[in-house]
Design a protein around this motif. Structure first.
Motif, mmCIF file in Angstrom:
data_model
loop_
_atom_site.group_PDB
_atom_site.id
_atom_site.type_symbol
_atom_site.label_atom_id
_atom_site.label_comp_id
_atom_site.label_asym_id
_atom_site.label_seq_id
_atom_site.Cartn_x
_atom_site.Cartn_y
_atom_site.Cartn_z
ATOM 1 N N SER A 150 10.454 -15.565 19.279
ATOM 2 C CA SER A 150 11.566 -14.657 18.968
ATOM 3 C C SER A 150 12.572 -15.322 18.035
ATOM 4 C CB SER A 150 12.268 -14.201 20.256
ATOM 5 O OG SER A 150 11.390 -13.413 21.027
ATOM 6 N N LEU A 151 12.909 -16.584 18.297
ATOM 7 C CA LEU A 151 13.839 -17.304 17.422
ATOM 8 C C LEU A 151 13.273 -17.458 16.010
ATOM 9 C CD1 LEU A 151 15.333 -20.118 19.660
ATOM 10 C CD2 LEU A 151 16.551 -18.215 18.605
ATOM 11 N N GLU A 152 11.981 -17.730 15.905
ATOM 12 C CA GLU A 152 11.366 -17.859 14.581
ATOM 13 C C GLU A 152 11.436 -16.540 13.817
ATOM 14 O OE1 GLU A 152 7.429 -19.383 15.282
ATOM 15 O OE2 GLU A 152 8.216 -21.238 16.162
ATOM 16 N N ARG A 153 11.190 -15.432 14.495
ATOM 17 C CA ARG A 153 11.254 -14.117 13.833
ATOM 18 C C ARG A 153 12.673 -13.799 13.378
ATOM 19 N NH1 ARG A 153 7.574 -12.357 18.511
ATOM 20 N NH2 ARG A 153 5.511 -12.452 17.554
ATOM 21 N N ILE A 154 13.661 -14.105 14.223
ATOM 22 C CA ILE A 154 15.059 -13.869 13.861
ATOM 23 C C ILE A 154 15.449 -14.763 12.689
ATOM 24 C CG2 ILE A 154 17.446 -14.153 14.635
ATOM 25 C CD1 ILE A 154 16.443 -13.236 17.444
ATOM 26 N N ALA A 155 15.058 -16.030 12.734
ATOM 27 C CA ALA A 155 15.374 -16.968 11.652
ATOM 28 C C ALA A 155 14.749 -16.514 10.338
ATOM 29 C CB ALA A 155 14.892 -18.373 12.007
ATOM 30 N N LEU A 156 13.544 -15.993 10.400
ATOM 31 C CA LEU A 156 12.885 -15.496 9.198
ATOM 32 C C LEU A 156 13.672 -14.333 8.605
ATOM 33 C CD1 LEU A 156 10.412 -15.852 7.397
ATOM 34 C CD2 LEU A 156 9.206 -14.238 8.869
ATOM 35 N N SER A 157 14.161 -13.451 9.457
ATOM 36 C CA SER A 157 14.988 -12.330 8.987
ATOM 37 C C SER A 157 16.292 -12.824 8.381
ATOM 38 C CB SER A 157 15.268 -11.371 10.145
ATOM 39 O OG SER A 157 16.171 -10.360 9.748
ATOM 40 N N GLY A 209 15.944 -14.155 4.989
ATOM 41 C CA GLY A 209 15.499 -13.190 3.985
ATOM 42 C C GLY A 209 14.007 -13.135 3.785
ATOM 43 N N GLY A 210 13.258 -13.783 4.661
ATOM 44 C CA GLY A 210 11.799 -13.777 4.541
ATOM 45 C C GLY A 210 11.204 -12.466 5.015
ATOM 46 N N ALA A 211 10.043 -12.157 4.493
ATOM 47 C CA ALA A 211 9.346 -10.933 4.868
ATOM 48 C C ALA A 211 8.594 -11.140 6.181
ATOM 49 C CB ALA A 211 8.370 -10.534 3.773
ATOM 50 N N THR A 212 8.666 -10.139 7.045
ATOM 51 C CA THR A 212 7.924 -10.184 8.294
ATOM 52 C C THR A 212 6.512 -9.700 8.008
ATOM 53 O OG1 THR A 212 9.927 -9.688 9.504
ATOM 54 C CG2 THR A 212 7.874 -9.397 10.676
ATOM 55 N N LYS A 213 5.550 -10.567 8.229
ATOM 56 C CA LYS A 213 4.158 -10.209 8.000
ATOM 57 C C LYS A 213 3.311 -10.950 9.019
ATOM 58 C CE LYS A 213 3.925 -13.758 4.486
ATOM 59 N NZ LYS A 213 3.854 -14.099 3.115
ATOM 60 N N PRO A 214 2.113 -10.443 9.261
ATOM 61 C CA PRO A 214 1.234 -11.118 10.218
ATOM 62 C C PRO A 214 0.896 -12.528 9.743
ATOM 63 C CG PRO A 214 0.386 -8.936 9.653
ATOM 64 C CD PRO A 214 1.535 -9.219 8.725
ATOM 65 N N GLU A 242 19.639 -26.510 8.562
ATOM 66 C CA GLU A 242 20.095 -26.976 9.868
ATOM 67 C C GLU A 242 20.973 -25.967 10.598
ATOM 68 O OE1 GLU A 242 23.706 -29.964 9.421
ATOM 69 O OE2 GLU A 242 22.009 -30.541 8.191
ATOM 70 N N ASP A 243 21.685 -25.115 9.888
ATOM 71 C CA ASP A 243 22.505 -24.110 10.554
ATOM 72 C C ASP A 243 21.685 -22.905 10.996
ATOM 73 O OD1 ASP A 243 25.305 -24.729 8.390
ATOM 74 O OD2 ASP A 243 24.902 -25.518 10.383
ATOM 75 N N LEU A 244 20.434 -22.821 10.583
ATOM 76 C CA LEU A 244 19.602 -21.676 10.912
ATOM 77 C C LEU A 244 19.409 -21.531 12.413
ATOM 78 C CD1 LEU A 244 18.132 -19.323 9.652
ATOM 79 C CD2 LEU A 244 16.142 -20.799 9.335
ATOM 80 N N LEU A 245 19.309 -22.624 13.143
ATOM 81 C CA LEU A 245 19.164 -22.542 14.592
ATOM 82 C C LEU A 245 20.404 -21.908 15.212
ATOM 83 C CD1 LEU A 245 17.739 -23.017 17.275
ATOM 84 C CD2 LEU A 245 18.678 -25.331 17.270
ATOM 85 N N SER A 246 21.577 -22.378 14.846
ATOM 86 C CA SER A 246 22.820 -21.816 15.398
ATOM 87 C C SER A 246 22.952 -20.337 15.041
ATOM 88 C CB SER A 246 24.036 -22.574 14.881
ATOM 89 O OG SER A 246 23.997 -23.897 15.336
ATOM 90 N N LEU A 247 22.660 -20.004 13.791
ATOM 91 C CA LEU A 247 22.726 -18.600 13.369
ATOM 92 C C LEU A 247 21.733 -17.747 14.144
ATOM 93 C CD1 LEU A 247 22.994 -19.060 9.486
ATOM 94 C CD2 LEU A 247 24.803 -18.271 11.029
ATOM 95 N N SER A 248 20.540 -18.277 14.374
ATOM 96 C CA SER A 248 19.506 -17.534 15.102
ATOM 97 C C SER A 248 19.879 -17.350 16.569
ATOM 98 C CB SER A 248 18.157 -18.245 14.981
ATOM 99 O OG SER A 248 17.758 -18.314 13.635
ATOM 100 N N LEU A 249 20.425 -18.403 17.191
ATOM 101 C CA LEU A 249 20.859 -18.282 18.589
ATOM 102 C C LEU A 249 22.003 -17.284 18.719
ATOM 103 C CD1 LEU A 249 20.687 -22.007 19.723
ATOM 104 C CD2 LEU A 249 19.193 -20.144 20.487
ATOM 105 N N ASP A 250 22.947 -17.316 17.770
ATOM 106 C CA ASP A 250 24.042 -16.341 17.788
ATOM 107 C C ASP A 250 23.511 -14.926 17.613
ATOM 108 O OD1 ASP A 250 25.848 -18.413 18.102
ATOM 109 O OD2 ASP A 250 26.500 -18.412 15.997
ATOM 110 N N GLN A 258 21.072 -6.068 13.977
ATOM 111 C CA GLN A 258 20.689 -6.787 12.767
ATOM 112 C C GLN A 258 19.750 -7.932 13.120
ATOM 113 O OE1 GLN A 258 23.962 -8.551 10.641
ATOM 114 N NE2 GLN A 258 22.779 -8.728 8.764
ATOM 115 N N HIS A 259 18.718 -8.109 12.340
ATOM 116 C CA HIS A 259 17.695 -9.149 12.477
ATOM 117 C C HIS A 259 16.733 -8.898 13.633
ATOM 118 C CE1 HIS A 259 19.900 -11.237 9.443
ATOM 119 N NE2 HIS A 259 20.939 -11.399 10.222
ATOM 120 N N PHE A 260 16.884 -7.801 14.336
ATOM 121 C CA PHE A 260 15.979 -7.473 15.434
ATOM 122 C C PHE A 260 14.924 -6.497 14.932
ATOM 123 C CE2 PHE A 260 18.370 -9.962 18.078
ATOM 124 C CZ PHE A 260 18.136 -9.799 19.432
#
Length: 144
Positions: free
Chosen positions: A42-49, A52-57, A94-102, A120-122
């Motif tokens: 779930s954190l990886e998917r949120i971080a990808l969003s 700005g990365g595209a969600t793809k299989p 490095e801030d991506l983890l904090s942003l994703s957890l928030d 947003q990001h869900f």
């Protein structure tokens, strides 16, 4: 705030599992693995969003995976409380983890308030993953 509600130094996230599987402050190892895998995905998917990365299989980019990788660092008594912290690998994201957890926390809170509106990001994959992870999202939250 009780001692149970405080996040110890060096801990990025506290997972409090509640339910019949946690009686006596114990949690089956298979449940720890399921929780860890579901949360990490779930954190990886949120971080990808967020990035700005595209969600793809398929596999998510290594820099995203590394930026939000977490380690299990402790288990405390009370229902079943697991302490989790970043792996220690810091990168340009490095801030991506904090942003994703928030985003995870605010998104779950938003879903509880307005279950028919995606935060947003869900993406649907994030919501489905959290539903599977928690057995449903409701007032008794899995994540603090």
């Amino acid at each position: 705030m009780s001692d149970e509600d405080q996040i110890p130094d060096g801990v990025d996230l506290v997972i409090r599992a509640v339910g019949p599987a946690t009686e006596g402050g114990r949690l089956p190892l298979s449940e720890v693995a399921r929780l860890a895998g579901g949360l990490q995905a779930s954190l990886e998917r949120i971080a990808l969003s967020i990035s700005g990365g595209a969600t793809k299989p398929g596999r998510r980019p290594r820099e995203i995976v590394d930026a939000v990788r977490l380690d299990f660092i402790g288990f405390r008594p009370g229902s079943a409380i697991l302490d989790v912290a970043r792996t220690g690998q810091l990168s340009f994201t490095e801030d991506l983890l904090s942003l994703s957890l928030d985003a995870l926390q605010s998104g779950i809170e938003s879903l509880v308030r307005e279950p028919n509106m995606l935060p947003q990001h869900f993406t649907p994959q994030v919501v489905n993953g959290l539903r599977d992870l928690t057995g449903g999202i409701g007032q008794a939250m899995l994540l603090e």
